[in-house]
Scaffold this motif. Structure first.
Motif, PDB file in Angstrom:
ATOM      1  N   LYS A 333       0.871  -1.583   0.195  1.00  0.00           N
ATOM      2  CA  LYS A 333       0.069   0.100   0.160  1.00  0.00           C
ATOM      3  C   LYS A 333       1.089   1.483   0.127  1.00  0.00           C
ATOM      4  O   LYS A 333      -0.041   2.333  -0.633  1.00  0.00           O
ATOM      5  CB  LYS A 333      -0.601  -0.182   0.910  1.00  0.00           C
ATOM      6  CG  LYS A 333      -2.197  -0.917   1.402  1.00  0.00           C
ATOM      7  CD  LYS A 333      -2.955  -1.103   2.202  1.00  0.00           C
ATOM      8  CE  LYS A 333      -4.139  -1.461   2.175  1.00  0.00           C
ATOM      9  NZ  LYS A 333      -5.003  -1.248   3.042  1.00  0.00           N
ATOM     10  N   ASN A 334       2.277   1.113   0.500  1.00  0.00           N
ATOM     11  CA  ASN A 334       2.933   1.880   1.231  1.00  0.00           C
ATOM     12  C   ASN A 334       3.687   3.215  -0.600  1.00  0.00           C
ATOM     13  O   ASN A 334       3.660   4.251  -0.278  1.00  0.00           O
ATOM     14  CB  ASN A 334       4.148   1.704   2.132  1.00  0.00           C
ATOM     15  CG  ASN A 334       5.636   1.590   1.067  1.00  0.00           C
ATOM     16  OD1 ASN A 334       5.070   1.079  -0.033  1.00  0.00           O
ATOM     17  ND2 ASN A 334       6.421   0.617   1.626  1.00  0.00           N
ATOM     18  N   GLY A 335       3.457   2.663  -2.162  1.00  0.00           N
ATOM     19  CA  GLY A 335       3.185   3.431  -3.063  1.00  0.00           C
ATOM     20  C   GLY A 335       5.002   2.866  -3.498  1.00  0.00           C
ATOM     21  O   GLY A 335       4.794   3.710  -4.335  1.00  0.00           O
ATOM     22  N   PHE A 336       5.589   2.072  -2.956  1.00  0.00           N
ATOM     23  CA  PHE A 336       6.415   1.757  -3.293  1.00  0.00           C
ATOM     24  C   PHE A 336       7.027   0.420  -3.655  1.00  0.00           C
ATOM     25  O   PHE A 336       5.878   0.042  -3.509  1.00  0.00           O
ATOM     26  CB  PHE A 336       8.031   2.020  -2.254  1.00  0.00           C
ATOM     27  CG  PHE A 336       7.951   2.821  -2.159  1.00  0.00           C
ATOM     28  CD1 PHE A 336       9.083   4.272  -2.750  1.00  0.00           C
ATOM     29  CD2 PHE A 336       7.605   4.090  -1.136  1.00  0.00           C
ATOM     30  CE1 PHE A 336       9.731   4.954  -1.853  1.00  0.00           C
ATOM     31  CE2 PHE A 336       8.097   5.273  -0.351  1.00  0.00           C
ATOM     32  CZ  PHE A 336       9.502   5.651  -1.244  1.00  0.00           C
ATOM     33  N   PHE A 337       7.087   0.130  -5.050  1.00  0.00           N
ATOM     34  CA  PHE A 337       7.656  -0.702  -5.943  1.00  0.00           C
ATOM     35  C   PHE A 337       9.228  -1.637  -4.850  1.00  0.00           C
ATOM     36  O   PHE A 337      10.039  -0.936  -4.829  1.00  0.00           O
ATOM     37  CB  PHE A 337       7.834  -1.093  -7.458  1.00  0.00           C
ATOM     38  CG  PHE A 337       8.119  -2.183  -7.849  1.00  0.00           C
ATOM     39  CD1 PHE A 337       6.358  -3.039  -8.194  1.00  0.00           C
ATOM     40  CD2 PHE A 337       8.721  -2.989  -7.910  1.00  0.00           C
ATOM     41  CE1 PHE A 337       6.514  -4.435  -8.892  1.00  0.00           C
ATOM     42  CE2 PHE A 337       8.990  -3.774  -8.707  1.00  0.00           C
ATOM     43  CZ  PHE A 337       7.372  -4.524  -9.324  1.00  0.00           C
ATOM     44  N   TYR A 338       9.830  -2.793  -4.289  1.00  0.00           N
ATOM     45  CA  TYR A 338      10.205  -2.930  -4.082  1.00  0.00           C
ATOM     46  C   TYR A 338      10.474  -5.013  -4.984  1.00  0.00           C
ATOM     47  O   TYR A 338      10.055  -5.524  -5.553  1.00  0.00           O
ATOM     48  CB  TYR A 338      10.197  -3.985  -2.439  1.00  0.00           C
ATOM     49  CG  TYR A 338       9.537  -2.851  -1.113  1.00  0.00           C
ATOM     50  CD1 TYR A 338      10.536  -2.040  -1.062  1.00  0.00           C
ATOM     51  CD2 TYR A 338       8.633  -2.399  -1.160  1.00  0.00           C
ATOM     52  CE1 TYR A 338      10.671  -1.088   0.298  1.00  0.00           C
ATOM     53  CE2 TYR A 338       7.854  -1.055  -0.205  1.00  0.00           C
ATOM     54  CZ  TYR A 338       8.555  -1.024   0.578  1.00  0.00           C
ATOM     55  OH  TYR A 338       8.706   0.070   1.013  1.00  0.00           O
ATOM     56  N   VAL A 339      12.014  -4.420  -4.392  1.00  0.00           N
ATOM     57  CA  VAL A 339      12.671  -5.581  -5.512  1.00  0.00           C
ATOM     58  C   VAL A 339      13.364  -6.288  -4.321  1.00  0.00           C
ATOM     59  O   VAL A 339      14.572  -6.004  -3.841  1.00  0.00           O
ATOM     60  CB  VAL A 339      13.280  -5.336  -6.691  1.00  0.00           C
ATOM     61  CG1 VAL A 339      14.215  -7.221  -7.650  1.00  0.00           C
ATOM     62  CG2 VAL A 339      12.708  -4.727  -7.873  1.00  0.00           C
ATOM     63  N   TYR A 386      -0.002  10.590   1.549  1.00  0.00           N
ATOM     64  CA  TYR A 386      -0.376  10.079   0.119  1.00  0.00           C
ATOM     65  C   TYR A 386       0.796   9.489   1.088  1.00  0.00           C
ATOM     66  O   TYR A 386       2.434   9.557   0.697  1.00  0.00           O
ATOM     67  CB  TYR A 386       0.271  11.466  -1.036  1.00  0.00           C
ATOM     68  CG  TYR A 386      -0.937  11.831  -1.572  1.00  0.00           C
ATOM     69  CD1 TYR A 386      -1.817  11.565  -2.293  1.00  0.00           C
ATOM     70  CD2 TYR A 386      -0.067  13.472  -0.224  1.00  0.00           C
ATOM     71  CE1 TYR A 386      -2.486  12.684  -2.636  1.00  0.00           C
ATOM     72  CE2 TYR A 386      -1.790  13.943  -1.290  1.00  0.00           C
ATOM     73  CZ  TYR A 386      -2.762  14.161  -1.864  1.00  0.00           C
ATOM     74  OH  TYR A 386      -3.544  14.983  -2.374  1.00  0.00           O
ATOM     75  N   PRO A 387       0.797   8.170   0.329  1.00  0.00           N
ATOM     76  CA  PRO A 387      -0.902   7.352  -0.178  1.00  0.00           C
ATOM     77  C   PRO A 387      -2.053   7.180   0.676  1.00  0.00           C
ATOM     78  O   PRO A 387      -1.252   7.339   2.104  1.00  0.00           O
ATOM     79  CB  PRO A 387      -1.063   5.955  -0.663  1.00  0.00           C
ATOM     80  CG  PRO A 387       0.609   5.840  -0.910  1.00  0.00           C
ATOM     81  CD  PRO A 387       1.376   6.066   0.074  1.00  0.00           C
ATOM     82  N   SER A 388      -3.012   6.884   0.694  1.00  0.00           N
ATOM     83  CA  SER A 388      -4.155   6.921   2.057  1.00  0.00           C
ATOM     84  C   SER A 388      -4.335   5.690   2.147  1.00  0.00           C
ATOM     85  O   SER A 388      -3.423   4.430   1.619  1.00  0.00           O
ATOM     86  CB  SER A 388      -5.930   7.067   0.911  1.00  0.00           C
ATOM     87  OG  SER A 388      -6.257   6.161   0.223  1.00  0.00           O
ATOM     88  N   PRO A 389      -5.072   5.157   2.878  1.00  0.00           N
ATOM     89  CA  PRO A 389      -5.353   4.004   3.598  1.00  0.00           C
ATOM     90  C   PRO A 389      -5.684   2.699   2.469  1.00  0.00           C
ATOM     91  O   PRO A 389      -5.848   1.702   2.155  1.00  0.00           O
ATOM     92  CB  PRO A 389      -6.551   3.724   4.743  1.00  0.00           C
ATOM     93  CG  PRO A 389      -6.009   5.189   5.641  1.00  0.00           C
ATOM     94  CD  PRO A 389      -5.869   5.857   3.389  1.00  0.00           C
ATOM     95  N   PHE A 390      -6.366   3.089   1.261  1.00  0.00           N
ATOM     96  CA  PHE A 390      -6.482   2.381  -0.144  1.00  0.00           C
ATOM     97  C   PHE A 390      -5.281   2.100  -0.472  1.00  0.00           C
ATOM     98  O   PHE A 390      -5.449   0.925  -0.787  1.00  0.00           O
ATOM     99  CB  PHE A 390      -7.430   3.139  -0.919  1.00  0.00           C
ATOM    100  CG  PHE A 390      -8.815   3.907  -0.533  1.00  0.00           C
ATOM    101  CD1 PHE A 390     -10.262   2.540  -0.223  1.00  0.00           C
ATOM    102  CD2 PHE A 390      -9.415   4.937  -0.014  1.00  0.00           C
ATOM    103  CE1 PHE A 390     -11.119   3.138   0.384  1.00  0.00           C
ATOM    104  CE2 PHE A 390     -10.961   5.094   0.647  1.00  0.00           C
ATOM    105  CZ  PHE A 390     -11.426   4.366   0.085  1.00  0.00           C
ATOM    106  N   GLY A 391      -4.235   2.510  -0.253  1.00  0.00           N
ATOM    107  CA  GLY A 391      -3.213   2.276  -0.830  1.00  0.00           C
ATOM    108  C   GLY A 391      -2.923   2.573  -2.424  1.00  0.00           C
ATOM    109  O   GLY A 391      -3.690   2.968  -2.902  1.00  0.00           O
ATOM    110  N   ALA A 392      -1.417   2.297  -2.832  1.00  0.00           N
ATOM    111  CA  ALA A 392      -0.939   2.837  -3.799  1.00  0.00           C
ATOM    112  C   ALA A 392      -1.360   0.973  -4.817  1.00  0.00           C
ATOM    113  O   ALA A 392      -1.889   1.785  -5.997  1.00  0.00           O
ATOM    114  CB  ALA A 392       0.399   3.643  -4.234  1.00  0.00           C
TER     115      ALA A 392
END
Length: 695
Positions: A333-339, A386-392
Motif C-alpha cells: 500500500k505504501n506506494g513503493f515497488f520493492y525488489v 499520500y497514499p491513503s489507507p486504500f493504498g497505491a
C-alpha cells in the motif's frame, strides 16, 4: 452443509471425474490464486495479440448466492471451480459451463458478527485431488474435487475469538497454509497455520507479532520481535494479520508471508514509545517444512497508516547489474515497488510508483524508509499523507510477465488526513460492527487532500525501477485485478463494466467486452478440451458510489462467471432497465434527535456495505430505494433477528428499538436531502453519489 450434484451427461461426468493428483504445470491448469507460479501469468499462446480481437463469450453462469463474489476462480483438468458468497464452491465443466456440483458450508449459520467484515472468500486452491477453501467463520475445508464432498475440516481460529478468514489458502508440498483477518475490527494477534493436505492435521503455526512477554515466547523470532515493541501492545492484539498474499518458493523451500497493519493503526496507542513493531508490514520468509523463521524485510517500521504488506508477492529471476538474481517483487500500500533478494531477504531496489510524501525514498543500504516526521501526525497536528489507507496498490492482483519483463499494477493515487482522536490515547474502545481499531480522529475543518483521487493501470519495469506505460482509469478504484500471458496479452476488468485485453508490451487496447457490471476480480486462463479459455467473475462490490464512473445497482446488476474463447457463440441477455427511485414520503416527519442516533449507528455498522451517507455502490442494496426500513416489524426482523443472513445480511442483535427507529429517521432525512437536490437539478443528484470506499 448443503451439497448438490446435478444429473450430468456422460461427457460432463467424465469431466467431473478428471481432476486427480497434481495440477499440470504447463499452463493448461490454473490451480491456485496466483496461477502456476504465483505471478498471475500463463505460458499459453493460443489466444494472443494477433487474434484476441476475435475473442467471444463462450458461456456464462449467473451467480445466485448472496454476498460478495469478488473471487479468483481456478481451473484443473477441464473443470472450473469458483467460490461465491460465503465460500459456496461450484464445479463447472470448463468448456461448457455446465454445473457439476455445488458445496455450501453454510457459514452464515455459524459466522455471527464475523459476517460484518463484508467479505466472502477471495480465492480457493487445488492440489492432490482436493479443492481447499477458507470460510468467514474460520474453517479450512478440503473438498473432494470429483464428488464435491468434504474430506476434512479444520477450525483455524479459537472459539469465540474475532478472527475470520477471507483470503485464499496456499498449497505446496503436501501442505496447505491459511492466515486470517480481523485486526481492523478487534484486538487480534496475527498468525498463519500449515495443515497436512491428506488429514487436516496441524503441522505448524507462526505468529506474526509477539504476545504477552509474561507468558513466554513461541520461538526466538517472537523473542526478537518483542524487543521492537513498547508499552502493553498485547492488550490491543498488535495486528499483523496475514489475510491475503503468500507465495511458495520451491527452489529455497520457503513460504513468503505478507503481513498486515497494526491494531490499532495508530502506533501511539499500541506501542507508545515507538519501535519497529515486528513483523507488521513485512514479508517474512519461513521454512516450508517447519514454519521456522528464515528472514524478514519490513516495508514500514513502526507502521501507523494502515500501510500493510498483504498485497501480492511475486517471484522471478531477473538480470540485475549484469547477473541473474532470484528476486521477490512486492508493491504494498505504501506506494513503493520493492525488489528483494529471495535467498537473503536483502533489498535490491525500491522506487515509488505514485507520488508519496510519508517518505522521500528508501535507503538501499539499510533497507529502511527515509521518513518525513510530519507524516506521523505528531503533537496533535493533522497530516495529509499520500497514499491513503486504500493504498497505491490494494487487493486487485498485480501480475508479472517474464516475456515483457514488466509487472502490471492496478494503482491508485489518493491522500488522507491523519490526526489523533479527540479522546485521550489511553485505550481501545470496541464498538460492534465498527472499524474501531483505527485509533485516528476526524480531520479538522478545511484540512483535506490537495488533489482528486485517481487510478490507473501501471506497467512497471522492476529492473530499471521505471514506468513503461500507463492506462488512466476513471475514479479512485477504477481498475480490477490483472492476468498476463505469453501471447503478449494483459487482461483486466474495470469499474466502468468493461473487460479488456491489452498488448502486454505496449498497453495498446486490443479487445473489450461489455460485462454489464463492474469487473474487479482477477481473470484466469487455462485449457479445456484442447482450447484456451479466459474466465473472470463480474460484479460490483463497491460499498459506496462516490467516485464511480457508472452506477451499479445491487438490485439490477447480475453477478456472473464469464468465460471466453476464440470460437465462443454465447451472448448475454439484454439489460433490463428497471427504475429504482429514491422513495418519497413527504408526510414523514423526521425527528432530528432520532436521525442523529441513526446517523451514528449507520456509520458504525452499516456504511461498510451500504455506503457512506447511505450511498450504495453495488455491494448492498441502496436503502433509500428500499421499502423495508419503512415497516418497523420487517426492519427489526432483518436487523435484530437476522432473517436475511443466508443472503449475506449480518444480524445486529445488539440494536435497540430506539436505534432501529433512529435508522429509519436518518434514512428519511437523507431521502429528503437527495430528493431536494434532484428537484433543484443538481448534477449527479439522480444517483446521489458519494465517496467510493474500498478494502
Amino acid at each position: 452443509m448443503r451439497f448438490s450434484c446435478l444429473v450430468l451427461p456422460l461427457l460432463s461426468l467424465l469431466a467431473a471425474c478428471a481432476p486427480s493428483g497434481e495440477a499440470r504445470r504447463d499452463g493448461s491448469d490454473w490451480p491456485s490464486y496466483g496461477g502456476i507460479d504465483d505471478n498471475h501469468y500463463s505460458p499459453l499462446t493460443e489466444i494472443n495479440d494477433r487474434n484476441v480481437a476475435g475473442l467471444k463469450l463462450a458461456w456464462f453462469e449467473d451467480i445466485q448466492t448472496g454476498g460478495s463474489s469478488l473471487s479468483a476462480p481456478i481451473a484443473v483438468n477441464g473443470v472450473l471451480y469458483y467460490a461465491s458468497g460465503y465460500s459456496v464452491i461450484h464445479a463447472l465443466d470448463a468448456a461448457t459451463g455446465q454445473e457439476l456440483w455445488t458445496y455450501d458450508p453454510q457459514s452464515w449459520k455459524v459466522a455471527g458478527q464475523k459476517m460484518r467484515a463484508a467479505w466472502g472468500i477471495r480465492g480457493i486452491a487445488y492440489d492432490n485431488g482436493m479443492v481447499f477453501t477458507g470460510t468467514i467463520d474460520g474453517r479450512l475445508i478440503a473438498i473432494n474435487a470429483r464428488s464435491g464432498h468434504p474430506v476434512w475440516t479444520a477450525q483455524t481460529i479459537g472459539k469465540d475469538d474475532e478472527r475470520y478468514v477471507t483470503g485464499a489458502p496456499w498449497v505446496f508440498d503436501g501442505k496447505v497454509i491459511i492466515g486470517h483477518g480481523g485486526a481492523d475490527f478487534a484486538p487480534v494477534r496475527g498468525y498463519v497455520t500449515a495443515y497436512d493436505q491428506k488429514t487436516g492435521k496441524q503441522l505448524w503455526r507462526f505468529y506474526t507479532v509477539p504476545g504477552d512477554p509474561r507468558l513466554g515466547f513461541e520461538n526466538k523470532a517472537m523473542e526478537m520481535a518483542a524487543k521492537t515493541w513498547t508499552g502493553e501492545w498485547w492488550k490491543y492484539g498488535g495486528g499483523g494479520t496475514a489475510w491475503n498474499a503468500t507465495a511458495y518458493d520451491p527452489k529455497y523451500n520457503r513460504i513468503y508471508i505478507g503481513i498486515g497493519n497494526g491494531s490499532p493503526w495508530n502506533q501511539k496507542i499500541r506501542s507508545p514509545q515507538g519501535g519497529d513493531n515486528l513483523f507488521l508490514c513485512s514479508i517474512v520468509a519461513l521454512d516450508a517444512d517447519t514454519g521456522e523463521y528464515v528472514w524478514h524485510y519490513q516495508t514500514n517500521p513502526g507502521e501507523t497508516w494502515d500501510f500493510n504488506s498483504a498485497m501480492d508477492i511475486e517471484l522471478a529471476r531477473l538480470e540485475i547489474d549484469g547477473r541473474e538474481r532470484d528476486v521477490l517483487m512486492h508493491a504494498p500500500k505504501n506506494g513503493f515497488f520493492y525488489v528483494i533478494d529471495r535467498e537473503s531477504g536483502k533489498l535490491i531496489s525500491a522506487k515509488n510508483i505514485v507520488p508519496v510524501n510519508w517518505a522521500s525514498g528508501i535507503d538501499i543500504e539499510s533497507g529502511r524508509p527515509i521518513e518525513n516526521p510530519a507524516a506521523r501526525y505528531p503533537d496533535g497536528k493533522p497530516a495529509i499523507v499520500y497514499p491513503s489507507p486504500f493504498g497505491a496498490h490494494n487487493i486487485e492482483a498485480m501480475s508479472f510477465n517474464p516475456g515483457t519483463g514488466l509487472a502490471y499494477i492496478p494503482a491508485m493515487d489518493q491522500g488522507r488526513v491523519y490526526i489523533d482522536p479527540a479522546e485521550p490515547l489511553k485505550g481501545w474502545k470496541h464498538l460492534d460492527g465498527q472499524r474501531a481499531s483505527v485509533g485516528t480522529g476526524a480531520p479538522p475543518p478545511g484540512v483535506a487532500p490537495d488533489r482528486a483521487a485517481t487510478s490507473f493501470l501501471l506497467a512497471w519495469n522492476p529492473v530499471t525501477q521505471s514506468e513503461a506505460w500507463r492506462i488512466p482509469m476513471t475514479g479512485l478504484r477504477g481498475g480490477g485485478g490483472t492476468a498476463t500471458t505469453a501471447g503478449n496479452l494483459l487482461f483486466q476488468g474495470n469499474a466502468t463494466g468493461k473487460f479488456v485485453a491489452y498488448a502486454a508490451n505496449s498497453g495498446r487496447p486490443l479487445w473489450s467486452f461489455d460485462a454489464q457490471t463492474a469487473v474487479m476480480a482477477q481473470p484466469i486462463t487455462y485449457r479445456a478440451r484442447g482450447r484456451q479459455y479466459v474466465t473472470v467473475i463480474a460484479g460490483s462490490r463497491f460499498p459506496s458510489a462516490v467516485g464511480l464512473p457508472r452506477e451499479w445497482n445491487y438490485r439490477t446488476q447480475q453477478w456472473r462467471v464469464l468465460t471466453f474463447s476464440l470460437d465462443g457463440k454465447a451472448k448475454l441477455p439484454p439489460v433490463q432497465q428497471v427504475e429504482t427511485p429514491v422513495i418519497d414520503m413527504p408526510d414523514f416527519a423526521v425527528d432530528p434527535a432520532k436521525a442523529a442516533i441513526g446517523a451514528r449507528v449507520y456509520a458504525e455498522r452499516c456504511s461498510i456495505c451500504h455506503g457512506a451517507k447511505v450511498v450504495s455502490g453495488g455491494a448492498a442494496p441502496d436503502l433509500l430505494q428500499s421499502g423495508v426500513p419503512l415497516d418497523m416489524d420487517s426492519f427489526r426482523s432483518i436487523l435484530h433477528d437476522g432473517i436475511l443472513r443466508e443472503r449475506g445480511m449480518p444480524r445486529f442483535e445488539e440494536l435497540t428499538d430506539a436505534e432501529i427507529a433512529g435508522l429509519q429517521h436518518y434514512f428519511r432525512q437523507r431521502a429528503h436531502e437527495v430528493l431536494a437536490l434532484q428537484k433543484a437539478g443538481q448534477p449527479g443528484a439522480q444517483t446521489h453519489r458519494g465517496l467510493n470506499e474500498g478494502q
